[in-house]
Each structure stands twice: as C-alpha cells, then as structure tokens.
Scaffold this motif. Structure first.
Motif, short mmCIF file in Angstrom:
data_model
loop_
_atom_site.label_atom_id
_atom_site.label_comp_id
_atom_site.label_asym_id
_atom_site.label_seq_id
_atom_site.Cartn_x
_atom_site.Cartn_y
_atom_site.Cartn_z
N LYS A 257 -32.73 31.63 20.60
CA LYS A 257 -32.52 32.86 20.96
C LYS A 257 -33.82 33.43 21.83
N ALA A 281 -30.82 41.00 30.28
CA ALA A 281 -29.47 40.02 30.44
C ALA A 281 -30.04 38.86 29.41
N LEU A 282 -31.28 38.52 29.21
CA LEU A 282 -31.77 37.37 28.60
C LEU A 282 -31.93 37.78 27.15
N GLY A 285 -29.94 36.69 23.79
CA GLY A 285 -28.98 35.58 24.23
C GLY A 285 -29.65 34.28 23.92
N PRO A 286 -28.71 33.17 24.13
CA PRO A 286 -29.29 31.87 23.98
C PRO A 286 -30.13 31.45 25.18
N THR A 288 -30.76 28.98 27.38
CA THR A 288 -29.95 27.76 28.01
C THR A 288 -30.26 28.06 29.31
N LYS A 290 -27.64 27.87 31.45
CA LYS A 290 -26.49 28.74 31.85
C LYS A 290 -26.92 30.29 31.69
N SER A 291 -27.66 30.71 30.81
CA SER A 291 -28.11 32.07 30.55
C SER A 291 -29.01 32.33 31.48
N LEU A 294 -27.23 33.24 34.74
CA LEU A 294 -26.73 34.35 34.84
C LEU A 294 -27.65 35.50 34.93
N ALA A 295 -28.84 35.38 34.20
CA ALA A 295 -29.71 36.50 34.25
C ALA A 295 -30.36 36.53 35.57
N SER A 334 -25.95 23.85 32.15
CA SER A 334 -24.55 24.70 32.10
C SER A 334 -23.40 23.91 32.07
#
Length: 334
Positions: A257, A281-282, A285-286, A288, A290-291, A294-295, A334
C-alpha cells in the motif's frame, strides 16, 4: 536602440548595494545568468533602463541542513546543482530535471534563482506585438483563439493559458521547497506553493515578490522517499526542448500500500502543478496500475483544453502512470 546602463554589485556590502540599486529604481533589474532576460531584452519584451549584475554576490553555495535537506544558493548554476553528489543521492528528481531542462551551455550559465523567475515561453508574449495580458495587462490573450498546442490545461483563466516553463521548479514543488529572499527591510521566506501564482485576473503578476526583492536561496527539506524518485519528461524531440508533459514523483510503499507520495506535473499548468488530488487518492490504497490510473484521472478531471492541446490530459495521465509504475516496479495490471 534603447540605451541600457550596467552596474556590477561587488565589495563587502555587495548584497545591500544591489538591493539599494534595484529597490530604489523602478527601471532597474537584477542580472544573473541572463539566459532568459537577455533574450527578452533583445525582443523588446522587457525594457529596464539599468541592469545590476549580481553574479559576484556570495550566494552560490550548496549547503547541508541539519535535517538532511539542502540549502541551494540562488546563484548556484544549474550544472553545479545537477552534478552535486548530495543532490544526486538525496534528490535525484531534481538532478534529472536540471539535466533535461536545458542544454549544457545554458546549464553552465543559468542560476537557480533565475530559473525560479524565468518568464513564460508563450510565443504571443515573446513576439512583443500580439495582445498579451502578461506583457500589457488588459490587452487580451491571443493564445485563447490562436496557436495553443503547447499551452496549459490546468490553472488557466480567461485571461491567460501560458504554460510555466521551468523543469526544476516541478520537483521543487513536489518536495515542498522554500524560497528565501531579501530586501532592505530584512529576510523573507515563501512556501513554494505561495511563490508561483496562477494567472487569475492578474496574469502579469507571476510571483508575490516586490520590486527589488532578491532570491537568496532555495531550501529543500529532507524527504527520505525522495532518494528513490524520478523526473520523467515527454517532449517533441529528445534534444533540448520544453516539456509537453513532465512528472516529478516519489513514492513509498509498505505491505503493498502507498504510505507516502509526492507528485508534481510540468508542461500542463500555468504554474508548476502539485498533483494533490492524485496524492490524496493514492495514500492508503494499493500500489497498482489501476490505482495509479484512477489517481491520474482524478487529478486531470479539472483540465480545461483548447482544440489544439486537447491531447495533453491523456498524455499526462499516461506519463503519470508510467512514472509511478517505474518507481514501484511491481504495479499490477488493471
């Protein structure tokens, strides 16, 4: 031809002498490396009556701070800072941004303080004739309906969309650097977030400094995660060129994380752009792909584009994701 007088500040009270010379005369400006200022003089964009040469002031040292940070003198040359072992070890994103920010010849001349003050590269500002609110407040902005491929998509206003040109300012924003200045009244310190101003209704005002206020140093506080950091720059050609998009990033991952992260973007903002939405946003969170994606999307959701620079948010998203993947080296698909 416009006559310009020249004064070299030197001697035991050289700093105060330079402050008196410029602060007491609205027609005087400081001259350091001159890599931007001389160009603008030749193009009749700037019109000082006198230049006060500050190159002999004792402001070029790179000093260790007790917390492990660094104090970089305003007259330290970009090449000296880029090659400093302390900078390369503790803040590689700063060293890399300096190397990618200019040709070797310019790096040997340009000062760190001058880089913080360099003017925008907007062609309409620099041609000396087109309507430009930075050059002539209230004149209008020719870029809004003109050629705007290289212009900003973040922090813009109806009065200006010029992109901030500095490379090294981007990692300095990510690192929460502080700008130290001096006037005849004393010393002042600015958080770097407060030093670069968005255009708003006053695009001619890019910094909070008063006339005759001299940058003396840039303080970079310690940040352990910055030892593994990067500056990633995307440009039209690999030789000396300004960024279409750049990313300065450092990230710390524990147990898969994100426990800490710093991100700033260049080439897309009217100022070096701290990506706080992406950071928020990060964290927690994981780590990854995908994260990361999204960020990046969260940060760029507020972008305002023109038909010519509509590609920039997508390019910035991809560049940010790539930077974070490179730093973690184990982002899952992702």
């Amino acid at each position: 031809m416009r006559p310009i007088s020249y004064l070299r500040a030197e001697g035991t009270d050289a700093v105060d002498s330079a402050l008196r010379a410029v602060g007491g005369d609205p027609g005087s400006d400081f001259l350091a490396g001159g890599t931007t200022e001389v160009d603008l003089l030749r193009q009749n964009v700037l019109g000082p009556r006198r230049l006060v040469d500050i190159n002999r002031l004792p402001l070029a040292d790179i000093e260790d701070l007790p917390d492990g940070g660094l104090r970089i003198g305003a007259l330290a040359r970009m090449s000296e800072v880029a090659s400093s072992p302390a900078v390369q070890e503790r803040f590689p994103l700063v060293s890399r941004a300096l190397v990618l920010g200019a040709s070797a010849q310019l790096r040997h001349m340009a000062s760190m303080g001058g880089n913080m003050m360099q003017r925008v590269r907007c062609g309409y500002y620099r041609d000396g004739e087109s309507p430009c609110n930075k050059r002539e407040p209230g004149a209008g902005c020719a870029a809004l309906a003109g050629v705007s491929r290289n212009h900003a998509v973040l922090g813009t206003s109806e009065h200006c969309i010029a992109t901030h040109p500095s490379d090294v300012a981007v990692p300095l924003v990510a690192l929460d650097a502080r700008i130290h200045t001096r006037t005849l009244e004393g010393e002042h310190t600015y958080a770097i977030d407060d030093f670069f101003l968005e255009p708003g209704d006053a695009p001619h005002r890019e910094h909070p400094l008063t006339h005759g206020e001299l940058i003396t140093a840039i303080e970079v506080p310690a940040l352990p995660m910055a030892r593994r950091s990067l500056y990633l720059k995307v440009r039209d050609r690999e030789s000396y060129e300004f960024a279409l998009v750049s990313v300065a990033a450092a990230i710390e991952v524990r147990d898969g994380k994100v426990s800490g992260v710093r991100i700033a973007l260049g080439g897309v903002g009217t100022r070096p752009w701290r990506a706080r939405r992406a950071e928020d946003a990060l964290v927690g969170g994981p780590a990854t792909t995908k994260s990361f994606d999204l960020a990046a999307r969260a940060e760029l959701a507020v972008a305002r584009t023109t038909p010519m620079n509509a590609f920039k948010p997508e390019l910035a998203r991809r560049t940010l994701v790539r930077a974070l993947e490179t730093l973690t080296a184990d982002g899952s698909p992702s």
